[in-house]
Design a protein around this motif. Structure first.
Motif, short mmCIF file in Angstrom:
data_model
loop_
_atom_site.label_atom_id
_atom_site.label_comp_id
_atom_site.label_asym_id
_atom_site.label_seq_id
_atom_site.Cartn_x
_atom_site.Cartn_y
_atom_site.Cartn_z
N ALA A 10 0.83 -1.20 0.00
CA ALA A 10 0.00 0.00 0.00
C ALA A 10 0.87 1.26 0.00
CB ALA A 10 -0.91 0.00 1.23
N SER A 11 0.42 2.26 -0.71
CA SER A 11 1.15 3.53 -0.75
C SER A 11 0.36 4.67 -0.12
CB SER A 11 1.49 3.89 -2.20
OG SER A 11 0.31 3.97 -2.98
N VAL A 12 -0.90 4.40 0.22
CA VAL A 12 -1.77 5.42 0.80
C VAL A 12 -1.92 5.17 2.30
CG1 VAL A 12 -4.09 6.46 0.76
CG2 VAL A 12 -3.02 5.66 -1.36
N THR A 13 -1.51 6.11 3.10
CA THR A 13 -1.59 5.98 4.55
C THR A 13 -2.95 6.45 5.06
OG1 THR A 13 -0.77 8.22 5.00
CG2 THR A 13 0.88 6.46 4.71
N THR A 53 -4.28 3.87 -4.93
CA THR A 53 -4.52 5.01 -5.82
C THR A 53 -5.10 6.23 -5.10
OG1 THR A 53 -6.78 4.33 -6.36
CG2 THR A 53 -5.00 3.37 -7.68
N ALA A 54 -5.57 6.05 -3.87
CA ALA A 54 -6.23 7.11 -3.10
C ALA A 54 -7.56 7.55 -3.73
CB ALA A 54 -5.31 8.32 -2.93
N LYS A 55 -8.10 6.73 -4.62
CA LYS A 55 -9.40 7.04 -5.21
C LYS A 55 -10.48 6.97 -4.13
CE LYS A 55 -12.66 5.60 -8.80
NZ LYS A 55 -12.96 4.62 -9.89
N VAL A 56 -11.34 7.98 -4.10
CA VAL A 56 -12.40 8.07 -3.10
C VAL A 56 -13.73 7.70 -3.73
CG1 VAL A 56 -13.62 9.57 -1.49
CG2 VAL A 56 -11.15 9.88 -1.86
N THR A 57 -14.43 6.74 -3.13
CA THR A 57 -15.75 6.32 -3.61
C THR A 57 -16.69 6.18 -2.42
OG1 THR A 57 -15.10 4.00 -3.50
CG2 THR A 57 -14.86 5.10 -5.63
N PRO A 58 -17.99 6.37 -2.63
CA PRO A 58 -18.96 6.19 -1.54
C PRO A 58 -18.96 4.75 -1.04
CG PRO A 58 -19.94 7.41 -3.35
CD PRO A 58 -18.65 6.87 -3.86
N ASP A 59 -19.07 4.59 0.27
CA ASP A 59 -19.13 3.26 0.86
C ASP A 59 -20.59 2.87 1.01
OD1 ASP A 59 -18.80 0.90 2.18
OD2 ASP A 59 -17.86 1.74 3.97
N PRO A 62 -9.52 -4.46 0.07
CA PRO A 62 -9.06 -3.72 1.26
C PRO A 62 -8.86 -2.24 0.95
CG PRO A 62 -7.86 -5.78 1.03
CD PRO A 62 -8.65 -5.61 -0.24
N GLY A 63 -9.19 -1.42 1.91
CA GLY A 63 -9.04 0.02 1.74
C GLY A 63 -9.26 0.74 3.06
N TRP A 64 -9.30 2.05 2.99
CA TRP A 64 -9.56 2.86 4.18
C TRP A 64 -11.03 3.25 4.22
CZ3 TRP A 64 -5.90 2.86 7.68
CH2 TRP A 64 -4.56 2.76 7.30
N GLU A 65 -11.69 2.95 5.34
CA GLU A 65 -13.05 3.41 5.56
C GLU A 65 -12.98 4.76 6.27
OE1 GLU A 65 -14.94 0.39 7.89
OE2 GLU A 65 -15.67 -0.68 6.13
#
Length: 206
Positions: free
Chosen positions: A146-149, A196-202, A176-179
């Motif tokens: 992962a590259s996005v903290t 990628t740090a792409k943001v999408t609605p959960d 896997p991702g950040w919630e």
């Protein structure tokens, strides 16, 4: 004659009551009925319930001065490692203050809970969390490559949807991702891609 008597009574009541009396409106015709209008002080309590609940969002996010990335940076200055979650908490047991609860996975796979004051950014507590040991392997696996903290994810959502109130590693999902939870005009639950740090609605939390 009747009119003069009524006016005299009002004047006497005003003198006896310290200047406060009920105002009487008398018709020009002495034979007609008198109309009574009570003069009362305005009730300030009537306006107390006129609160602004627009958005229905908790007030805690608007009063804290320390953002999620700042709290994470403060926690990492105190405890080296990888932040796996950070959550704004206004029910802290220590004095009831608003704090950021930050979970850090250290290089030796120890889980540390770091508490950061949400007003000053200072670390006010740190302790080992032994009950998190079973999640170590899953967290390591999800973060591999992962590259996005957590701080990066919080910044990405803040730029899109307002102030962030929590960020947490989701290692159990299909991807896997950040919630991330946000508070603002576009408050929502979000997923941030670990690479990628792409943001999408959960939508899973709708």
């Amino acid at each position: 004659m009747k009119r003069n008597i009524v006016i005299a009574a009002v004047t006497a009541a005003a003198l006896i009551g310290g200047g406060t009396a009920t105002a009487l409106a008398i018709t020009a015709d002495d034979e007609g009925p008198a109309r009574q209008a009570d003069t009362r002080a305005s009730d300030d309590d009537a306006h107390d319930d006129d609160t602004d609940d627009r958005g229905g969002a908790p007030a805690r996010a608007s009063v804290t001065g320390v953002t999620a990335p700042e709290a994470i940076a403060s926690a990492l200055r105190h405890t080296a490692g990888t932040v796996v979650s950070a959550e704004l908490d206004d029910e802290d047991d220590d004095g009831g203050r608003t704090v950021w609860e930050v979970d850090v996975l250290t290089p030796d796979s120890t889980w540390r809970g770091v508490t950061v004051d949400a007003g000053t950014g200072k670390v006010v507590d740190a302790h080992t969390e032994n009950d998190e040991d079973e999640g170590t392997a899953a967290a390591r696996s999800a973060l591999k490559g992962a590259s996005v903290t957590a701080a990066d994810a919080a910044k990405a959502v803040a730029g899109k949807a307002g102030r962030v109130t929590s960020v947490d590693l989701d290692e159990d999902g299909r991807s896997p991702g950040w919630e991330v939870e946000s508070h603002g005009s576009d408050g929502h639950d979000w997923l941030v891609d670990l690479r990628t740090a792409k943001v999408t609605p959960d939508h899973d939390d709708d």
